[in-house]
Design a protein around this motif. Sequence first.
Motif, mmCIF file in Angstrom:
data_model
loop_
_atom_site.group_PDB
_atom_site.id
_atom_site.type_symbol
_atom_site.label_atom_id
_atom_site.label_comp_id
_atom_site.label_asym_id
_atom_site.label_seq_id
_atom_site.Cartn_x
_atom_site.Cartn_y
_atom_site.Cartn_z
ATOM 1 N N PRO A 166 2.584 -3.550 -4.809
ATOM 2 C CA PRO A 166 1.577 -2.781 -4.068
ATOM 3 C C PRO A 166 1.096 -1.572 -4.853
ATOM 4 O O PRO A 166 1.803 -1.074 -5.723
ATOM 5 C CB PRO A 166 2.336 -2.345 -2.807
ATOM 6 C CG PRO A 166 3.785 -2.498 -3.123
ATOM 7 C CD PRO A 166 3.889 -3.582 -4.157
ATOM 8 N N ASP A 167 -0.099 -1.133 -4.540
ATOM 9 C CA ASP A 167 -0.628 0.057 -5.213
ATOM 10 C C ASP A 167 0.129 1.284 -4.715
ATOM 11 O O ASP A 167 0.691 1.275 -3.609
ATOM 12 C CB ASP A 167 -2.133 0.182 -4.959
ATOM 13 C CG ASP A 167 -2.446 0.743 -3.590
ATOM 14 O OD1 ASP A 167 -2.302 1.954 -3.392
ATOM 15 O OD2 ASP A 167 -2.813 -0.049 -2.703
ATOM 16 N N PRO A 168 0.174 2.356 -5.509
ATOM 17 C CA PRO A 168 1.005 3.508 -5.147
ATOM 18 C C PRO A 168 0.410 4.418 -4.068
ATOM 19 O O PRO A 168 1.118 5.291 -3.563
ATOM 20 C CB PRO A 168 1.142 4.280 -6.474
ATOM 21 C CG PRO A 168 -0.068 3.903 -7.260
ATOM 22 C CD PRO A 168 -0.443 2.518 -6.845
ATOM 23 N N PRO A 189 -0.429 4.158 -0.699
ATOM 24 C CA PRO A 189 -0.991 2.808 -0.817
ATOM 25 C C PRO A 189 -2.185 2.645 0.114
ATOM 26 O O PRO A 189 -2.360 3.412 1.061
ATOM 27 C CB PRO A 189 0.177 1.951 -0.318
ATOM 28 C CG PRO A 189 0.840 2.794 0.731
ATOM 29 C CD PRO A 189 0.612 4.233 0.340
ATOM 30 N N CYS A 190 -2.976 1.606 -0.161
ATOM 31 C CA CYS A 190 -4.073 1.259 0.749
ATOM 32 C C CYS A 190 -3.459 0.680 2.029
ATOM 33 O O CYS A 190 -2.271 0.346 2.047
ATOM 34 C CB CYS A 190 -5.010 0.254 0.082
ATOM 35 S SG CYS A 190 -4.360 -1.427 0.050
ATOM 36 N N PRO A 191 -4.240 0.555 3.110
ATOM 37 C CA PRO A 191 -3.655 0.054 4.373
ATOM 38 C C PRO A 191 -2.949 -1.290 4.222
ATOM 39 O O PRO A 191 -1.881 -1.503 4.783
ATOM 40 C CB PRO A 191 -4.862 -0.057 5.305
ATOM 41 C CG PRO A 191 -5.849 0.911 4.755
ATOM 42 C CD PRO A 191 -5.649 0.920 3.273
ATOM 43 N N ASN A 192 -3.539 -2.215 3.461
ATOM 44 C CA ASN A 192 -2.927 -3.538 3.345
ATOM 45 C C ASN A 192 -1.632 -3.512 2.537
ATOM 46 O O ASN A 192 -0.658 -4.166 2.910
ATOM 47 C CB ASN A 192 -3.934 -4.539 2.756
ATOM 48 C CG ASN A 192 -5.020 -4.871 3.747
ATOM 49 O OD1 ASN A 192 -5.860 -4.031 4.043
ATOM 50 N ND2 ASN A 192 -4.979 -6.061 4.307
ATOM 51 N N CYS A 193 -1.629 -2.748 1.433
ATOM 52 C CA CYS A 193 -0.378 -2.628 0.665
ATOM 53 C C CYS A 193 0.687 -1.934 1.520
ATOM 54 O O CYS A 193 1.874 -2.261 1.432
ATOM 55 C CB CYS A 193 -0.608 -1.874 -0.641
ATOM 56 S SG CYS A 193 -1.447 -2.878 -1.898
ATOM 57 N N ALA A 194 0.247 -0.995 2.357
ATOM 58 C CA ALA A 194 1.200 -0.256 3.191
ATOM 59 C C ALA A 194 1.952 -1.168 4.153
ATOM 60 O O ALA A 194 3.090 -0.895 4.513
ATOM 61 C CB ALA A 194 0.470 0.844 3.974
ATOM 62 N N MET A 226 -3.909 -8.541 -0.384
ATOM 63 C CA MET A 226 -5.196 -8.129 0.182
ATOM 64 C C MET A 226 -5.536 -6.692 -0.227
ATOM 65 O O MET A 226 -6.317 -6.017 0.454
ATOM 66 C CB MET A 226 -5.157 -8.223 1.715
ATOM 67 C CG MET A 226 -4.825 -9.598 2.270
ATOM 68 S SD MET A 226 -6.086 -10.859 1.974
ATOM 69 C CE MET A 226 -7.380 -10.320 3.095
ATOM 70 N N CYS A 227 -4.949 -6.212 -1.314
ATOM 71 C CA CYS A 227 -5.125 -4.811 -1.741
ATOM 72 C C CYS A 227 -6.594 -4.398 -1.728
ATOM 73 O O CYS A 227 -7.466 -5.127 -2.185
ATOM 74 C CB CYS A 227 -4.543 -4.612 -3.146
ATOM 75 S SG CYS A 227 -4.675 -2.898 -3.708
ATOM 76 N N ARG A 228 -6.834 -3.206 -1.186
ATOM 77 C CA ARG A 228 -8.211 -2.757 -0.993
ATOM 78 C C ARG A 228 -8.730 -1.886 -2.125
ATOM 79 O O ARG A 228 -9.935 -1.713 -2.273
ATOM 80 C CB ARG A 228 -8.294 -1.959 0.311
ATOM 81 C CG ARG A 228 -7.778 -2.732 1.521
ATOM 82 C CD ARG A 228 -8.884 -3.452 2.217
ATOM 83 N NE ARG A 228 -9.731 -2.500 2.927
ATOM 84 C CZ ARG A 228 -9.501 -2.068 4.162
ATOM 85 N NH1 ARG A 228 -8.447 -2.503 4.820
ATOM 86 N NH2 ARG A 228 -10.321 -1.236 4.741
ATOM 87 N N ASN A 229 -7.850 -1.255 -2.891
ATOM 88 C CA ASN A 229 -8.349 -0.309 -3.901
ATOM 89 C C ASN A 229 -8.175 -0.792 -5.341
ATOM 90 O O ASN A 229 -8.551 -0.078 -6.278
ATOM 91 C CB ASN A 229 -7.703 1.070 -3.715
ATOM 92 C CG ASN A 229 -6.198 1.035 -3.910
ATOM 93 O OD1 ASN A 229 -5.667 0.144 -4.568
ATOM 94 N ND2 ASN A 229 -5.505 2.017 -3.353
ATOM 95 N N GLY A 230 -7.605 -1.977 -5.525
ATOM 96 C CA GLY A 230 -7.496 -2.539 -6.876
ATOM 97 C C GLY A 230 -6.469 -1.855 -7.755
ATOM 98 O O GLY A 230 -6.362 -2.163 -8.945
HETATM 99 ZN ZN LIG Z 1 -3.491 -1.721 -2.099
#
Ligand SMILES: [Zn+2]
Length: 349
Positions: free
Chosen positions: A92-94, A96-101, A107-111
């Motif tokens: 997941p992104d650090p 995090p975006c809602p989906n990674c959270a 479905m990561c939203r911010n790439g």
């Molecule tokens: Zn994300």
Amino acid sequence: MKAITVEPKTPGSARLENIAEPDARDGSVLVEAIAVGVCGTDVEIVEGKYGWAPPGQSRLVLGHESLGRVIDPGASRSLKKGDLVVGIVRRPDPVPCPNCAVGEWDMCRNGQYTERGIKEIHGFMSERWRTEPEYAVKVDSSLGILGVLLEPMTVIAKALEQVVAVGQRSYWEANKVLVTGAGPIGLLAACAVSMRAKDVHVLDRVETGVKPELVRALGATYHSGRVMDLGFEPDVIVECTGVGSVLEDALHKIGAGGVICLTGVGGGGAAPGHAVADIAAKLVLNNNVLVGSVNANKRHWYKAAQALVQADRKWLSRLITRREAPENFPQALERRPDDIKVIIQFSEI
Ligand SMILES: [Zn+2]
């Protein structure tokens, strides 16, 4: 230890070299590599078209379709020494975006996600690798070397979940399913779909050889030629080629209320604006849905492992058409006419 590394965005920079043992900070589970599958993304990275090294480093260890044997289970409570495991690719992104959270890193939203062997984390083409326990997926030992097919199967597990999610927006009877493309993803899709649907069709360019045989062995129908020439309208199309003309035909041929799921990535320039409007009209008037699907989260890894265990072992084993030693990695990256899945084998199973 030996590893296959590449300097991303630098064509021809891939080499087999000696690197340091995996850092304990990479995770408490230590794994001996058995095999790593090769796919189109690896080829693109080696050709300098894609990929990112970890921050502060110039080279990336390649490989994301792993299979290994646990040397040290570390902090894992469920793994033990000798277990077969596969490493999850995306983190997941650090932010995090809602989906990674919520654990939906697919479905990561911010790439800003990272991916082993692709984006900012070392991959699995090294004699040993480490992973955090929560990113190690145990593989049924009876699968043996076939566990290397787990990562590509996760792509299918997610894509089929997307199709079902869309289909359930209304009363839905999905009888006829078409898979376009009989590469490893298309064939694994056909395998997974044929466990659920009776009328499964696979279309590919080739007319003879192992691909038609494998499709027929599933009890599915094989077609070569164009989607437009099929004598039926599919309820679902799982598109695994990324080829523009195949997608165009699929958009014309999909039945009313049907779902097209795109898993292949291609290119080919911009379509004129009116063509897009025509496609939109077709989608509107027929309640069609075109859904893109990439990567997989932990639920899909679990489902894919279940699907692999249920699949016919002999059939699965025919998907692995070539095994190369790490020293011969350039040959592993070549695409030969009879190849389906090529793997680089680091140790005996
Ligand atoms: Zn994300």
